[in-house]
Design an enzyme around this catalytic site. Structure first.
Site, PDB file in Angstrom:
ATOM      1  N   GLU A  17       0.838  -1.211   0.000  1.00  0.00           N
ATOM      2  CA  GLU A  17       0.000   0.000   0.000  1.00  0.00           C
ATOM      3  C   GLU A  17       0.870   1.257   0.000  1.00  0.00           C
ATOM      4  OE1 GLU A  17      -3.642   0.624   2.535  1.00  0.00           O
ATOM      5  OE2 GLU A  17      -2.385   2.199   3.384  1.00  0.00           O
ATOM      6  N   THR A  48      -4.114   4.813  -1.416  1.00  0.00           N
ATOM      7  CA  THR A  48      -5.177   5.288  -0.519  1.00  0.00           C
ATOM      8  C   THR A  48      -5.843   6.553  -1.080  1.00  0.00           C
ATOM      9  OG1 THR A  48      -3.758   6.659   0.845  1.00  0.00           O
ATOM     10  CG2 THR A  48      -3.988   4.346   1.502  1.00  0.00           C
ATOM     11  N   TYR A  49      -6.940   6.902  -0.421  1.00  0.00           N
ATOM     12  CA  TYR A  49      -7.752   8.026  -0.886  1.00  0.00           C
ATOM     13  C   TYR A  49      -8.063   8.927   0.304  1.00  0.00           C
ATOM     14  CZ  TYR A  49     -11.736  10.380  -3.093  1.00  0.00           C
ATOM     15  OH  TYR A  49     -12.608  11.295  -3.619  1.00  0.00           O
ATOM     16  N   HIS A  77      -8.208   3.140  -3.822  1.00  0.00           N
ATOM     17  CA  HIS A  77      -9.173   3.296  -2.732  1.00  0.00           C
ATOM     18  C   HIS A  77     -10.151   4.415  -3.116  1.00  0.00           C
ATOM     19  CE1 HIS A  77      -6.420   1.535   0.647  1.00  0.00           C
ATOM     20  NE2 HIS A  77      -6.225   0.928  -0.502  1.00  0.00           N
ATOM     21  N   GLY A 108     -14.888   5.750   4.844  1.00  0.00           N
ATOM     22  CA  GLY A 108     -14.044   6.875   5.259  1.00  0.00           C
ATOM     23  C   GLY A 108     -14.403   7.265   6.687  1.00  0.00           C
ATOM     24  N   ASP A 109     -13.500   7.970   7.330  1.00  0.00           N
ATOM     25  CA  ASP A 109     -13.775   8.416   8.705  1.00  0.00           C
ATOM     26  C   ASP A 109     -14.730   9.595   8.674  1.00  0.00           C
ATOM     27  OD1 ASP A 109     -12.284   6.538  10.124  1.00  0.00           O
ATOM     28  OD2 ASP A 109     -10.417   7.614   9.672  1.00  0.00           O
ATOM     29  N   LYS A 164     -21.616  -6.249   3.460  1.00  0.00           N
ATOM     30  CA  LYS A 164     -20.761  -5.719   2.386  1.00  0.00           C
ATOM     31  C   LYS A 164     -20.481  -6.817   1.346  1.00  0.00           C
ATOM     32  CE  LYS A 164     -17.383  -3.457   4.904  1.00  0.00           C
ATOM     33  NZ  LYS A 164     -16.328  -2.435   5.144  1.00  0.00           N
ATOM     34  N   LYS A 271       7.721   3.757   2.083  1.00  0.00           N
ATOM     35  CA  LYS A 271       9.156   3.583   2.355  1.00  0.00           C
ATOM     36  C   LYS A 271       9.696   2.424   1.510  1.00  0.00           C
ATOM     37  CE  LYS A 271       9.117   5.511   6.944  1.00  0.00           C
ATOM     38  NZ  LYS A 271       8.656   5.301   8.278  1.00  0.00           N
TER      39      LYS A 271
HETATM   40  P1  FAD Z   1     -18.152   0.625   6.962  1.00  0.00           P
HETATM   41  O1  FAD Z   1     -17.973  -0.723   6.400  1.00  0.00           O
HETATM   42  O2  FAD Z   1     -19.304   1.426   6.480  1.00  0.00           O
HETATM   43  O3  FAD Z   1     -18.232   0.464   8.555  1.00  0.00           O
HETATM   44  C1  FAD Z   1     -18.126   1.587   9.408  1.00  0.00           C
HETATM   45  C2  FAD Z   1     -18.808   1.291  10.737  1.00  0.00           C
HETATM   46  O4  FAD Z   1     -20.227   1.245  10.543  1.00  0.00           O
HETATM   47  C3  FAD Z   1     -18.458  -0.069  11.349  1.00  0.00           C
HETATM   48  O5  FAD Z   1     -18.455   0.086  12.747  1.00  0.00           O
HETATM   49  C4  FAD Z   1     -19.588  -0.982  10.899  1.00  0.00           C
HETATM   50  O6  FAD Z   1     -19.773  -2.075  11.799  1.00  0.00           O
HETATM   51  C5  FAD Z   1     -20.764  -0.007  10.949  1.00  0.00           C
HETATM   52  N1  FAD Z   1     -21.849  -0.310   9.988  1.00  0.00           N
HETATM   53  C6  FAD Z   1     -21.744  -0.706   8.711  1.00  0.00           C
HETATM   54  N2  FAD Z   1     -22.957  -0.814   8.144  1.00  0.00           N
HETATM   55  C7  FAD Z   1     -23.856  -0.460   9.095  1.00  0.00           C
HETATM   56  C8  FAD Z   1     -25.288  -0.355   9.134  1.00  0.00           C
HETATM   57  N3  FAD Z   1     -26.032  -0.652   8.057  1.00  0.00           N
HETATM   58  N4  FAD Z   1     -25.872   0.049  10.297  1.00  0.00           N
HETATM   59  C9  FAD Z   1     -25.136   0.351  11.388  1.00  0.00           C
HETATM   60  N5  FAD Z   1     -23.786   0.265  11.416  1.00  0.00           N
HETATM   61  C10 FAD Z   1     -23.157  -0.123  10.282  1.00  0.00           C
HETATM   62  N6  FAD Z   1      -9.858   5.698   4.956  1.00  0.00           N
HETATM   63  C11 FAD Z   1      -9.731   6.648   4.013  1.00  0.00           C
HETATM   64  O7  FAD Z   1     -10.229   7.759   4.204  1.00  0.00           O
HETATM   65  N7  FAD Z   1      -9.017   6.418   2.860  1.00  0.00           N
HETATM   66  C12 FAD Z   1      -8.435   5.222   2.581  1.00  0.00           C
HETATM   67  O8  FAD Z   1      -7.805   5.061   1.552  1.00  0.00           O
HETATM   68  C13 FAD Z   1      -8.585   4.173   3.555  1.00  0.00           C
HETATM   69  N8  FAD Z   1      -8.068   2.946   3.327  1.00  0.00           N
HETATM   70  C14 FAD Z   1      -8.305   1.938   4.236  1.00  0.00           C
HETATM   71  C15 FAD Z   1      -7.830   0.643   3.939  1.00  0.00           C
HETATM   72  C16 FAD Z   1      -8.042  -0.396   4.844  1.00  0.00           C
HETATM   73  C17 FAD Z   1      -7.543  -1.792   4.508  1.00  0.00           C
HETATM   74  C18 FAD Z   1      -8.726  -0.156   6.078  1.00  0.00           C
HETATM   75  C19 FAD Z   1      -8.926  -1.270   7.066  1.00  0.00           C
HETATM   76  C20 FAD Z   1      -9.200   1.121   6.365  1.00  0.00           C
HETATM   77  C21 FAD Z   1      -9.010   2.178   5.450  1.00  0.00           C
HETATM   78  N9  FAD Z   1      -9.492   3.476   5.694  1.00  0.00           N
HETATM   79  C22 FAD Z   1      -9.324   4.464   4.759  1.00  0.00           C
HETATM   80  C23 FAD Z   1     -10.174   3.790   6.966  1.00  0.00           C
HETATM   81  C24 FAD Z   1     -11.711   3.661   6.876  1.00  0.00           C
HETATM   82  O9  FAD Z   1     -12.222   4.609   5.975  1.00  0.00           O
HETATM   83  C25 FAD Z   1     -12.283   3.900   8.286  1.00  0.00           C
HETATM   84  O10 FAD Z   1     -11.920   2.853   9.144  1.00  0.00           O
HETATM   85  C26 FAD Z   1     -13.779   4.185   8.344  1.00  0.00           C
HETATM   86  O11 FAD Z   1     -14.075   4.662   9.657  1.00  0.00           O
HETATM   87  C27 FAD Z   1     -14.662   2.966   8.081  1.00  0.00           C
HETATM   88  O12 FAD Z   1     -14.684   2.656   6.759  1.00  0.00           O
HETATM   89  P2  FAD Z   1     -15.369   1.267   6.270  1.00  0.00           P
HETATM   90  O13 FAD Z   1     -15.329   1.267   4.806  1.00  0.00           O
HETATM   91  O14 FAD Z   1     -14.795   0.130   7.005  1.00  0.00           O
HETATM   92  O15 FAD Z   1     -16.870   1.536   6.788  1.00  0.00           O
END
Ligand code: FAD
Length: 287
Positions: A17, A48-49, A77, A108-109, A164, A271
């Site tokens: 990554e 990443t994005y 991403h 995303g966060d 998902k 890195k």
């Molecule tokens: P989701 O799958 O939507 O889950 C988020 C939360 O909501 C979880 O707690 C889940 O249990 C809950 N949830 C899901 N669906 C529902 C529902 N229907 N009802 C209630 N709760 C629900 N961030 C970036 O900004 N850019 C990146 O490039 C990036 N790359 C990443 C790569 C990896 C491998 C990982 C592990 C994380 C990455 N992240 C990135 C961080 C990620 O965006 C955050 O962790 C974000 O908070 C959650 O994204 P998610 O896609 O897992 O969300």
């Protein structure tokens, strides 16, 4: 090439990554670093994005460069929480035009102070459904062996993960973890819940002890005592810490391959020297 075909192939897959520059003036140095990593010929590279405050502007161009000029399949991403339907449609068409076949679809966060009403997207599953409907991409998603920090509990987290997969997510990449038993346990629970898609193990070679303690606190990641001792002993010296961090990550990766995990993704933090050292350490294994 589609990621699903790479990670389900006979050969173990070791992918890397990288992230785009946080500011525009860093573009050239990031481009060089990503090219150095691409020259190592990892199985694929993800870009990443907008993670960690970084810009999302260069994700497509970096992914395109890696794929077109270095022959390394790219996984772009894409996050949706701050986006709109129009923006996502535009980004999908940009990715298609650039020849990118693989997307890691993320929520995303949630930015501080942002409320969840009147948004186009709330969860990654909505983005996955939309991308799947185009039929153009191999879709991956994120998963969390120690549960997502905002999930109600680990069962709810796995239930949403299954949603998902049901929406069209073809594989998952894990959040970093430092104890392989955490992953083995998670995979067991995921399979028990009916999640059948491949799970790629995300490994972070730790070279910066300060940032790792902060990141682990945010992610709720467990730091095993064995690992904490290494950080405590060598963290004061960057060269010692780098060597120890690479050795620890290598050991994790070998254990994963030995236990039937066929796909490992390395968080390189841009890195090339760290990526190269890991590749060398396991060159015969991934042969
Ligand atoms: P989701 O799958 O939507 O889950 C988020 C939360 O909501 C979880 O707690 C889940 O249990 C809950 N949830 C899901 N669906 C529902 C529902 N229907 N009802 C209630 N709760 C629900 N961030 C970036 O900004 N850019 C990146 O490039 C990036 N790359 C990443 C790569 C990896 C491998 C990982 C592990 C994380 C990455 N992240 C990135 C961080 C990620 O965006 C955050 O962790 C974000 O908070 C959650 O994204 P998610 O896609 O897992 O969300």
């Amino acid at each position: 090439m589609k990621i699903i075909d790479i990670i389900t192939g006979d050969k173990p897959s070791l992918s890397m990554e990288v992230f785009p520059p946080k500011t525009n003036d860093k573009f050239e140095s990031v481009k060089t670093a990503t090219e150095e990593i691409a020259k190592l010929s990892p199985s694929f590279m993800s870009v990443t994005y907008g993670a960690g405050g970084g810009t999302s502007d260069y994700t497509v161009s970096i992914a395109e460069n890696i794929q077109k000029n270095f022959g390394v399949p790219a996984l772009a991403h894409l996050s949706c929480i701050t986006s709109t339907k129009e923006r996502v449609a535009d980004q999908l068409s940009q990715l298609k035009k650039a020849g990118i076949e693989n997307i890691l679809a993320l929520r995303g966060d949630i930015p501080e102070g942002m409320t969840m009403d009147r948004l186009d997207y709330h969860y990654a599953s909505e983005l996955i459904t939309e991308i799947a409907a185009t039929g153009d991409f191999c879709i991956g998603g994120a998963c969390y062996p120690e549960s997502h920090p905002q999930s109600e509990n680990s069962f709810e987290d796995i239930r949403h993960l299954k949603e998902k997969a049901d929406c069209g997510c073809q594989f998952f990449t894990t959040q970093m973890f430092f104890d392989n038993n955490v992953l083995y346990n998670f995979i067991y629970r995921a399979r028990e819940a009916g999640i059948k898609v491949p799970i790629v193990a995300g490994i972070m070679p730790v070279t910066n002890p300060k940032s790792i303690k902060r990141i682990c606190a945010i992610n709720n990641s467990l730091l095993p005592q064995r690992f904490v001792r290494i950080v405590d002993k060598f963290g004061y010296d960057s060269e010692k810490m780098k060597q120890a961090g690479i050795a620890y990550a290598t050991e994790q990766i070998i254990d994963l391959f030995a236990n039937g995990i066929n796909a490992v993704h390395v968080y390189t933090m841009n890195k090339p020297d760290v990526a190269e050292a890991i590749m060398k350490n396991i060159s015969s294994i991934i042969g």
